[in-house]
Design an enzyme around this catalytic site. Sequence first.
Site, short mmCIF file in Angstrom:
data_model
loop_
_atom_site.label_atom_id
_atom_site.label_comp_id
_atom_site.label_asym_id
_atom_site.label_seq_id
_atom_site.Cartn_x
_atom_site.Cartn_y
_atom_site.Cartn_z
N ASN A 192 0.51 4.41 0.91
CA ASN A 192 0.60 5.23 2.12
C ASN A 192 1.05 4.46 3.37
O ASN A 192 1.32 5.07 4.39
CB ASN A 192 -0.73 5.95 2.38
CG ASN A 192 -0.84 7.20 1.52
OD1 ASN A 192 -0.20 8.20 1.79
ND2 ASN A 192 -1.62 7.11 0.44
N LYS A 204 -8.09 9.38 -3.45
CA LYS A 204 -8.79 10.15 -2.41
C LYS A 204 -9.22 11.51 -2.92
O LYS A 204 -8.55 12.10 -3.76
CB LYS A 204 -7.87 10.33 -1.20
CG LYS A 204 -7.47 9.00 -0.59
CD LYS A 204 -6.37 9.14 0.44
CE LYS A 204 -5.85 7.79 0.85
NZ LYS A 204 -4.91 7.18 -0.09
N THR A 251 -5.39 3.97 -2.55
CA THR A 251 -6.80 4.37 -2.58
C THR A 251 -6.90 5.80 -3.12
O THR A 251 -6.42 6.73 -2.46
CB THR A 251 -7.37 4.37 -1.13
OG1 THR A 251 -6.83 3.25 -0.41
CG2 THR A 251 -8.87 4.34 -1.13
N GLU A 263 -9.13 -10.98 7.39
CA GLU A 263 -8.24 -10.34 8.38
C GLU A 263 -8.82 -10.44 9.78
O GLU A 263 -8.10 -10.34 10.77
CB GLU A 263 -8.00 -8.87 8.02
CG GLU A 263 -7.04 -8.68 6.87
CD GLU A 263 -6.65 -7.23 6.70
OE1 GLU A 263 -5.60 -6.84 7.21
OE2 GLU A 263 -7.41 -6.50 6.04
N ASP A 292 3.10 -5.55 2.64
CA ASP A 292 1.86 -4.88 3.07
C ASP A 292 2.10 -3.38 3.23
O ASP A 292 1.68 -2.59 2.40
CB ASP A 292 1.34 -5.51 4.38
CG ASP A 292 -0.15 -5.27 4.58
OD1 ASP A 292 -0.78 -4.72 3.67
OD2 ASP A 292 -0.66 -5.65 5.65
N HIS A 319 0.86 -1.19 0.00
CA HIS A 319 0.00 0.00 0.00
C HIS A 319 0.89 1.23 0.00
O HIS A 319 1.77 1.36 0.87
CB HIS A 319 -0.87 0.03 1.26
CG HIS A 319 -1.81 -1.13 1.38
ND1 HIS A 319 -3.10 -1.10 0.90
CD2 HIS A 319 -1.66 -2.35 1.94
CE1 HIS A 319 -3.70 -2.25 1.18
NE2 HIS A 319 -2.85 -3.03 1.81
#
Length: 368
Positions: free
Chosen positions: A17, A100, A98, A233, A308, A15
């Site tokens: 961020n 935004k 993602t 998860e 991750d 990811h």
Amino acid sequence: MEWCFSMPKVELHAHLNGSIRDSTLLELTKSLGERGVINFSQVEHIIMKYNRSVKEVFQLFDLIRIVTTDHATVTRITREVIEDFASENVVYLELRTTPKRNDAIGMTKSSYVEAVLKGLRSVTSVDVDFIPHGEEEEEHSRTFLLNTPPTGCEDTNNYCRKRIYVRLLLSIDRRETTEAAMETVKLALQMRPFGVVGIDLSGNPLLGDWNTYLPALKFAREQGLYITLHCGEIPNAKEIHQMLDFKPQRIGHAICFEDQHWEILKSSKIPVEICLTSNIRTMTVRSIDVHHFDHLYKAKHPVVLCTDDFGAFSTTLSNEYNIAANAFELGKKELFELSRNAVELIFAERRVKEDLRKYFNSVAKIWE
Ligand code: 6MZ
């Protein structure tokens, strides 16, 4: 660890961020503190904490969201993330983020992705291939990686420059509505010529409902986008079932599975993106010796080791391979095969896969 570092690697679950350098995150947070946008002393402990529960991890992500959501910062962190992966010999990176909106600064989901692309273009220290190649391209032109410098070549002159393929996945956040999810899928379709290859579903697993995202995910699949889902998860038997029934091309994590889920997973052969440190640090897996990587690997189920969020969890992909080597007694050859097999799980076009296969074949003798 040296082998894990110098071995060519494929990263499929990172990811954007979550992969910010600690130094960058602290710098950005302090600067916002100085400008009075946030109270640095109140958030410092969230950044500095080592072991975070799932809830605390998502508190950190909420903070990161405030700190990073402007165009220049998105561009900067994209550039840094690519440099960091390339520096540890990742030759193919599927980076997810993602899109935004931030109305206060005129940011739309589309301009957010433009800022990511600007970051990709702004990398100068390594060679980045992110624009997809047409089928009509000559076979011999796909030797991007074969010109990669030999292991150990450290100079930054042209001969020694590292090379990395980067493709993008756009993430739907579990907090989003069906309309917002659909907007992300439409944006991914528009951005296909710039290296967007698929859709990811992620975000706080305690929130949201599968049926909210399903229409957008179905549409994405109809339009030929690849799909990967964060799955299991937290314990949620019904949702895990629904996700496996959907038959995504890959899933991330696969932690809180019951026997029925393992059965479906294994018979459908859906590949699993495994994030060892993330699972241990968020305490979703009790300890490394009970991690499901072991049984999936021994069952020859397709798996790929991933970071991750290397910033949030202070790890690297080399470190993930090293952890697997120690915990599951994998030798040099097994580690190399694990890395090489990940090539078969990438979402990029055929020619990239062929170039990666050729490249791994060309260096295989070192590890055999
Ligand atoms: C679920 C995760 C995640 O998209 O802003 N994200 N979602 N489980 C995880 N494992 C711990 N790690 C990261 O990157 C940060 C966002 O990715 C998702 C969360 O939505 C987080 O806010 P981007 O670039």
